[in-house]
Design a protein around this motif. Sequence first.
Motif, PDB file in Angstrom:
ATOM      1  N   VAL A 192       9.481 -10.661   6.358  1.00  0.00           N
ATOM      2  CA  VAL A 192       8.094 -11.614   6.408  1.00  0.00           C
ATOM      3  C   VAL A 192       7.456 -11.683   4.592  1.00  0.00           C
ATOM      4  N   THR A 193       7.630 -12.403   4.125  1.00  0.00           N
ATOM      5  CA  THR A 193       7.066 -12.578   2.619  1.00  0.00           C
ATOM      6  C   THR A 193       5.769 -12.119   2.330  1.00  0.00           C
ATOM      7  N   VAL A 194       5.327 -11.545   2.038  1.00  0.00           N
ATOM      8  CA  VAL A 194       4.093 -11.650   1.439  1.00  0.00           C
ATOM      9  C   VAL A 194       3.429 -11.296   0.056  1.00  0.00           C
ATOM     10  N   GLU A 195       2.686 -12.228  -0.662  1.00  0.00           N
ATOM     11  CA  GLU A 195       2.067 -13.034  -1.275  1.00  0.00           C
ATOM     12  C   GLU A 195       0.911 -12.580  -1.985  1.00  0.00           C
ATOM     13  N   VAL A 196       0.249 -11.818  -2.822  1.00  0.00           N
ATOM     14  CA  VAL A 196      -0.728 -12.204  -3.574  1.00  0.00           C
ATOM     15  C   VAL A 196      -0.614 -13.141  -4.898  1.00  0.00           C
ATOM     16  N   VAL A 197      -1.880 -13.561  -4.408  1.00  0.00           N
ATOM     17  CA  VAL A 197      -2.276 -15.086  -5.647  1.00  0.00           C
ATOM     18  C   VAL A 197      -3.677 -14.811  -6.286  1.00  0.00           C
ATOM     19  N   PRO A 198      -3.481 -14.854  -6.973  1.00  0.00           N
ATOM     20  CA  PRO A 198      -4.503 -13.741  -8.245  1.00  0.00           C
ATOM     21  C   PRO A 198      -4.916 -14.901  -8.999  1.00  0.00           C
ATOM     22  N   GLU A 199      -6.571 -15.513  -9.257  1.00  0.00           N
ATOM     23  CA  GLU A 199      -7.548 -16.588  -9.995  1.00  0.00           C
ATOM     24  C   GLU A 199      -8.020 -15.294 -11.022  1.00  0.00           C
ATOM     25  N   HIS A 200      -7.935 -15.987 -12.279  1.00  0.00           N
ATOM     26  CA  HIS A 200      -9.032 -15.657 -12.809  1.00  0.00           C
ATOM     27  C   HIS A 200      -8.636 -14.121 -13.931  1.00  0.00           C
ATOM     28  N   PHE A 201      -8.854 -13.489 -13.204  1.00  0.00           N
ATOM     29  CA  PHE A 201      -8.088 -11.736 -13.545  1.00  0.00           C
ATOM     30  C   PHE A 201      -7.629 -11.852 -15.012  1.00  0.00           C
ATOM     31  N   THR A 202      -8.480 -10.884 -15.660  1.00  0.00           N
ATOM     32  CA  THR A 202      -7.563 -10.617 -17.068  1.00  0.00           C
ATOM     33  C   THR A 202      -7.725  -8.961 -17.114  1.00  0.00           C
ATOM     34  N   GLY A 203      -7.611  -8.165 -16.265  1.00  0.00           N
ATOM     35  CA  GLY A 203      -6.889  -6.472 -15.894  1.00  0.00           C
ATOM     36  C   GLY A 203      -6.245  -6.425 -14.514  1.00  0.00           C
ATOM     37  N   ALA A 204      -6.025  -5.492 -14.256  1.00  0.00           N
ATOM     38  CA  ALA A 204      -5.247  -4.790 -13.727  1.00  0.00           C
ATOM     39  C   ALA A 204      -6.183  -4.885 -12.037  1.00  0.00           C
ATOM     40  N   TRP A 205      -5.359  -5.577 -10.734  1.00  0.00           N
ATOM     41  CA  TRP A 205      -5.758  -5.169  -9.258  1.00  0.00           C
ATOM     42  C   TRP A 205      -4.649  -4.837  -9.077  1.00  0.00           C
ATOM     43  N   GLN A 206      -4.511  -4.355  -7.867  1.00  0.00           N
ATOM     44  CA  GLN A 206      -3.855  -3.398  -6.474  1.00  0.00           C
ATOM     45  C   GLN A 206      -3.870  -4.087  -5.634  1.00  0.00           C
ATOM     46  N   VAL A 207      -3.400  -3.974  -4.324  1.00  0.00           N
ATOM     47  CA  VAL A 207      -3.234  -4.674  -3.159  1.00  0.00           C
ATOM     48  C   VAL A 207      -2.435  -2.867  -2.150  1.00  0.00           C
ATOM     49  N   VAL A 208      -3.252  -2.677  -0.990  1.00  0.00           N
ATOM     50  CA  VAL A 208      -2.432  -1.683  -0.212  1.00  0.00           C
ATOM     51  C   VAL A 208      -2.641  -2.104   0.837  1.00  0.00           C
ATOM     52  N   LEU A 209      -1.797  -1.983   1.747  1.00  0.00           N
ATOM     53  CA  LEU A 209      -0.851  -2.706   2.703  1.00  0.00           C
ATOM     54  C   LEU A 209      -0.070  -1.332   3.694  1.00  0.00           C
ATOM     55  N   THR A 210      -1.245  -0.718   4.624  1.00  0.00           N
ATOM     56  CA  THR A 210      -1.725   0.636   5.148  1.00  0.00           C
ATOM     57  C   THR A 210      -0.614   0.257   7.180  1.00  0.00           C
ATOM     58  N   PRO A 211       0.381   0.477   6.951  1.00  0.00           N
ATOM     59  CA  PRO A 211       0.415   0.310   8.839  1.00  0.00           C
ATOM     60  C   PRO A 211      -0.004   1.335   9.777  1.00  0.00           C
ATOM     61  N   ILE A 212       0.149   1.093  11.096  1.00  0.00           N
ATOM     62  CA  ILE A 212      -0.176   1.555  11.861  1.00  0.00           C
ATOM     63  C   ILE A 212       0.646   2.814  11.726  1.00  0.00           C
ATOM     64  N   PRO A 213       0.381   4.416  12.448  1.00  0.00           N
ATOM     65  CA  PRO A 213       1.211   5.180  12.756  1.00  0.00           C
ATOM     66  C   PRO A 213       2.388   5.020  13.343  1.00  0.00           C
ATOM     67  N   GLY A 214       3.778   4.865  12.913  1.00  0.00           N
ATOM     68  CA  GLY A 214       4.846   4.963  14.121  1.00  0.00           C
ATOM     69  C   GLY A 214       5.117   3.623  14.125  1.00  0.00           C
ATOM     70  N   SER A 215       4.496   2.550  13.738  1.00  0.00           N
ATOM     71  CA  SER A 215       5.188   1.487  13.292  1.00  0.00           C
ATOM     72  C   SER A 215       6.648   1.165  13.665  1.00  0.00           C
ATOM     73  N   THR A 216       7.988   0.274  13.804  1.00  0.00           N
ATOM     74  CA  THR A 216       8.733  -0.118  13.443  1.00  0.00           C
ATOM     75  C   THR A 216       8.489  -0.551  11.895  1.00  0.00           C
ATOM     76  N   GLY A 217      10.229  -0.280  11.756  1.00  0.00           N
ATOM     77  CA  GLY A 217      10.032  -1.915  10.166  1.00  0.00           C
ATOM     78  C   GLY A 217      10.375  -0.741   9.367  1.00  0.00           C
ATOM     79  N   GLY A 218      10.260  -1.627   8.108  1.00  0.00           N
ATOM     80  CA  GLY A 218       9.952  -0.657   6.719  1.00  0.00           C
ATOM     81  C   GLY A 218       9.705  -1.716   5.499  1.00  0.00           C
TER      82      GLY A 218
END
Length: 237
Positions: A211-237
Amino acid sequence: MVPTTLDLVVFMRCDGVADDVMVERELAVNGNHVAGGSCDGTLRPADWAGKGVAVGEPATFVMTITGAQRSGDAGSVSVPVPENGTVALAIGERIPFDQYQLPPRPAGTLGPLENNLPAGCTEALCPNVVIIRSDPADPTRPVRQTLTWRTLTSIDMIAQTPGLLHLRVGGVEVGTGEWWDYEMAGFGTYGDERGEWKRKHGLDLSPGDQVTVEVVPEHFTGAWQVVLTPIPGSTGG
């Protein structure tokens, strides 16, 4: 309120409680459930008409405090609702970003982003957490990452300047974070656990999918961050 548009945003806030306590709430409009979750934050549902809201007709919004959670090294546990504090609810009608009167930018260099990893996590202790960061040279550049999918329990965003973050998963927008000042606030939303995205967005993901995850920002003039938290024990990586 009597809305003049259905492009509405709900702002919720709970102050005056301990830093490690999260107050929980339910939001309803005209007697129809809208969403539950943390008291602090914003909501911008796309289906206000389906909740009984109509332009030119009175709409009654009700926020009800339902519980509280205390976070710690072992996770979160339910605790009694604090006896003291301040609860605030506001409904806004959106205007174009460039028409909003932003506060002045603070003098000097902005500080680093605060940690918005789940409680008890570091990048070393929680290697399955996916972190997507802004381009240091251009915070308005979209950032893409292809993942072997793990079912998500939550998504947490943080930014240090005004702007919008559009999160797209498999080409489908599943959430938008908004910042209108320089307070470095976080913005949280639910993941696809319990089929949430399939019901809301028609997005049916299975652990192990590419799966492709894309973060599209608008208007920012400084840093940002996105954290994706999986459920414990989920498969994949």
